[in-house]
Write a protein that holds these residues in place. Structure first.
Motif, PDB file in Angstrom:
ATOM      1  N   VAL A  41      16.706 -18.448   8.645  1.00  0.00           N
ATOM      2  CA  VAL A  41      16.153 -17.266   7.613  1.00  0.00           C
ATOM      3  C   VAL A  41      17.206 -16.078   7.915  1.00  0.00           C
ATOM      4  O   VAL A  41      17.397 -15.777   9.091  1.00  0.00           O
ATOM      5  CB  VAL A  41      14.843 -17.153   7.677  1.00  0.00           C
ATOM      6  N   ALA A  42      17.219 -15.264   7.213  1.00  0.00           N
ATOM      7  CA  ALA A  42      17.761 -13.774   7.258  1.00  0.00           C
ATOM      8  C   ALA A  42      16.909 -12.982   6.317  1.00  0.00           C
ATOM      9  O   ALA A  42      16.698 -13.417   5.081  1.00  0.00           O
ATOM     10  CB  ALA A  42      19.240 -13.886   6.877  1.00  0.00           C
ATOM     11  N   LEU A  43      16.435 -11.814   6.877  1.00  0.00           N
ATOM     12  CA  LEU A  43      15.681 -10.860   6.036  1.00  0.00           C
ATOM     13  C   LEU A  43      16.530  -9.565   5.852  1.00  0.00           C
ATOM     14  O   LEU A  43      17.062  -9.259   7.070  1.00  0.00           O
ATOM     15  CB  LEU A  43      14.429 -10.778   6.747  1.00  0.00           C
ATOM     16  N   LEU A  44      16.699  -9.092   4.876  1.00  0.00           N
ATOM     17  CA  LEU A  44      17.412  -7.938   4.480  1.00  0.00           C
ATOM     18  C   LEU A  44      16.454  -6.718   5.355  1.00  0.00           C
ATOM     19  O   LEU A  44      15.391  -6.967   5.202  1.00  0.00           O
ATOM     20  CB  LEU A  44      17.517  -7.563   3.087  1.00  0.00           C
ATOM     21  N   PHE A  45      17.181  -5.764   5.701  1.00  0.00           N
ATOM     22  CA  PHE A  45      16.576  -4.549   6.519  1.00  0.00           C
ATOM     23  C   PHE A  45      15.297  -4.047   5.804  1.00  0.00           C
ATOM     24  O   PHE A  45      14.613  -3.529   6.475  1.00  0.00           O
ATOM     25  CB  PHE A  45      17.708  -3.504   6.839  1.00  0.00           C
ATOM     26  N   ASP A  46      15.325  -3.996   4.465  1.00  0.00           N
ATOM     27  CA  ASP A  46      14.170  -3.382   3.874  1.00  0.00           C
ATOM     28  C   ASP A  46      12.949  -4.390   3.763  1.00  0.00           C
ATOM     29  O   ASP A  46      11.752  -4.099   3.480  1.00  0.00           O
ATOM     30  CB  ASP A  46      14.483  -2.772   2.363  1.00  0.00           C
ATOM     31  N   ALA A  51      16.976 -14.776   2.569  1.00  0.00           N
ATOM     32  CA  ALA A  51      17.869 -16.012   2.572  1.00  0.00           C
ATOM     33  C   ALA A  51      17.253 -16.865   3.480  1.00  0.00           C
ATOM     34  O   ALA A  51      16.885 -16.771   4.646  1.00  0.00           O
ATOM     35  CB  ALA A  51      19.234 -15.753   2.993  1.00  0.00           C
ATOM     36  N   VAL A  52      17.053 -18.130   2.919  1.00  0.00           N
ATOM     37  CA  VAL A  52      16.437 -19.309   3.449  1.00  0.00           C
ATOM     38  C   VAL A  52      17.263 -20.756   3.605  1.00  0.00           C
ATOM     39  O   VAL A  52      17.610 -21.031   2.533  1.00  0.00           O
ATOM     40  CB  VAL A  52      14.929 -19.538   3.010  1.00  0.00           C
ATOM     41  N   GLY A  53      17.642 -21.000   4.727  1.00  0.00           N
ATOM     42  CA  GLY A  53      18.336 -22.371   4.694  1.00  0.00           C
ATOM     43  C   GLY A  53      17.544 -23.537   4.727  1.00  0.00           C
ATOM     44  O   GLY A  53      16.509 -23.576   5.161  1.00  0.00           O
ATOM     45  N   ARG A  97      22.032 -24.647   7.787  1.00  0.00           N
ATOM     46  CA  ARG A  97      21.715 -24.736   9.122  1.00  0.00           C
ATOM     47  C   ARG A  97      21.760 -23.467   9.634  1.00  0.00           C
ATOM     48  O   ARG A  97      20.802 -22.924  10.592  1.00  0.00           O
ATOM     49  CB  ARG A  97      22.947 -25.474   9.950  1.00  0.00           C
ATOM     50  N   ALA A  98      22.398 -22.477   9.095  1.00  0.00           N
ATOM     51  CA  ALA A  98      22.539 -20.968   9.712  1.00  0.00           C
ATOM     52  C   ALA A  98      22.612 -20.114   8.060  1.00  0.00           C
ATOM     53  O   ALA A  98      23.443 -20.615   7.430  1.00  0.00           O
ATOM     54  CB  ALA A  98      23.366 -20.621  10.586  1.00  0.00           C
ATOM     55  N   VAL A  99      22.182 -19.053   8.007  1.00  0.00           N
ATOM     56  CA  VAL A  99      22.195 -17.997   7.090  1.00  0.00           C
ATOM     57  C   VAL A  99      22.349 -16.880   7.634  1.00  0.00           C
ATOM     58  O   VAL A  99      21.726 -16.361   8.570  1.00  0.00           O
ATOM     59  CB  VAL A  99      20.930 -18.035   5.933  1.00  0.00           C
ATOM     60  N   ALA A 100      22.984 -15.862   6.990  1.00  0.00           N
ATOM     61  CA  ALA A 100      23.083 -14.266   7.132  1.00  0.00           C
ATOM     62  C   ALA A 100      23.255 -13.506   5.946  1.00  0.00           C
ATOM     63  O   ALA A 100      23.781 -13.915   5.024  1.00  0.00           O
ATOM     64  CB  ALA A 100      24.351 -14.081   8.160  1.00  0.00           C
ATOM     65  N   LEU A 101      22.862 -12.371   6.183  1.00  0.00           N
ATOM     66  CA  LEU A 101      23.042 -11.368   4.946  1.00  0.00           C
ATOM     67  C   LEU A 101      23.697 -10.138   5.293  1.00  0.00           C
ATOM     68  O   LEU A 101      23.284  -9.843   6.617  1.00  0.00           O
ATOM     69  CB  LEU A 101      21.680 -11.063   4.332  1.00  0.00           C
ATOM     70  N   THR A 102      24.572  -9.590   4.593  1.00  0.00           N
ATOM     71  CA  THR A 102      25.167  -8.023   5.316  1.00  0.00           C
ATOM     72  C   THR A 102      24.050  -6.920   4.944  1.00  0.00           C
ATOM     73  O   THR A 102      22.966  -7.504   4.395  1.00  0.00           O
ATOM     74  CB  THR A 102      26.454  -7.787   4.251  1.00  0.00           C
ATOM     75  N   SER A 103      24.259  -6.140   5.710  1.00  0.00           N
ATOM     76  CA  SER A 103      23.082  -5.068   5.581  1.00  0.00           C
ATOM     77  C   SER A 103      22.685  -4.529   4.327  1.00  0.00           C
ATOM     78  O   SER A 103      21.613  -4.169   3.989  1.00  0.00           O
ATOM     79  CB  SER A 103      23.465  -3.677   6.649  1.00  0.00           C
ATOM     80  N   ASP A 104      23.545  -4.612   3.178  1.00  0.00           N
ATOM     81  CA  ASP A 104      23.246  -4.103   1.826  1.00  0.00           C
ATOM     82  C   ASP A 104      22.838  -5.258   1.123  1.00  0.00           C
ATOM     83  O   ASP A 104      22.514  -5.181  -0.124  1.00  0.00           O
ATOM     84  CB  ASP A 104      24.445  -3.186   1.165  1.00  0.00           C
TER      85      ASP A 104
END
Length: 160
Positions: A41-46, A51-53, A97-104
């Motif tokens: 999982v990746a959660l945007l700063f707000d 994003a879920v893998g 298997r892995a996810v990432a979001l940019t800060s914006d």
């Protein structure tokens, strides 16, 4: 949570409010056997874009390619999906298997077992994904430095 679907998975998002942890919306889940939704999982700063893998996700043709899904929290409606998901290129890729979001939140990176893909998110409202352009691959070596391991591009002059 759908207990009838074995290893489907789910994600819960919590906020810390007034010295208590409260769940933000309902569980985010899929109804697919062995999807392993939530492996990454990746959660945007707000805290409102997620994003879920799901490395066990199945594409529209029934291929076990893996999947990454984006969701946006819209208040009382809860977690709403953004688009139809991003799927692996081939059977057994295990994308998610892995996810990432940019800060914006403008780019999501989705990793599979043997590769990673970056997608430009044009707008949360447009629900459109584009593969980011790829640069030609260059030979790379990993070198140890005083500051730890470092990836060295064979074409660069930096040897630190």
């Amino acid at each position: 949570m759908n207990d009838d679907v074995y290893n489907s998975g789910h994600v819960r998002v919590f906020i810390f409010l007034d010295n208590s942890w409260l769940q933000l919306g309902d569980d985010v889940e899929v109804d697919s056997v062995f999807a392993h939704f939530g492996t990454s999982v990746a959660l945007l700063f707000d805290g409102l874009t997620l994003a879920v893998g799901s490395p066990g996700g199945v594409d529209a043709e029934g291929n076990l390619t893996g999947c990454v899904r984006l969701h946006h929290f819209v208040g009382i409606a809860g977690w709403m999906p953004i688009g139809n998901g991003i799927y692996g290129r081939a059977e057994s890729d295990k994308l998610g298997r892995a996810v990432a979001l940019t800060s914006d939140g403008s780019v999501v990176v989705a990793a599979a077992e043997r590769y990673a893909r970056a997608f430009q998110v044009d707008s949360l409202l447009q629900l459109l994904f584009k593969d980011r352009p790829r640069r030609p691959e260059r030979p790379r070596d990993v070198h140890k430095t005083k500051r730890g391991p470092r990836i060295h591009d064979a074409h660069s002059k930096d040897t630190s």
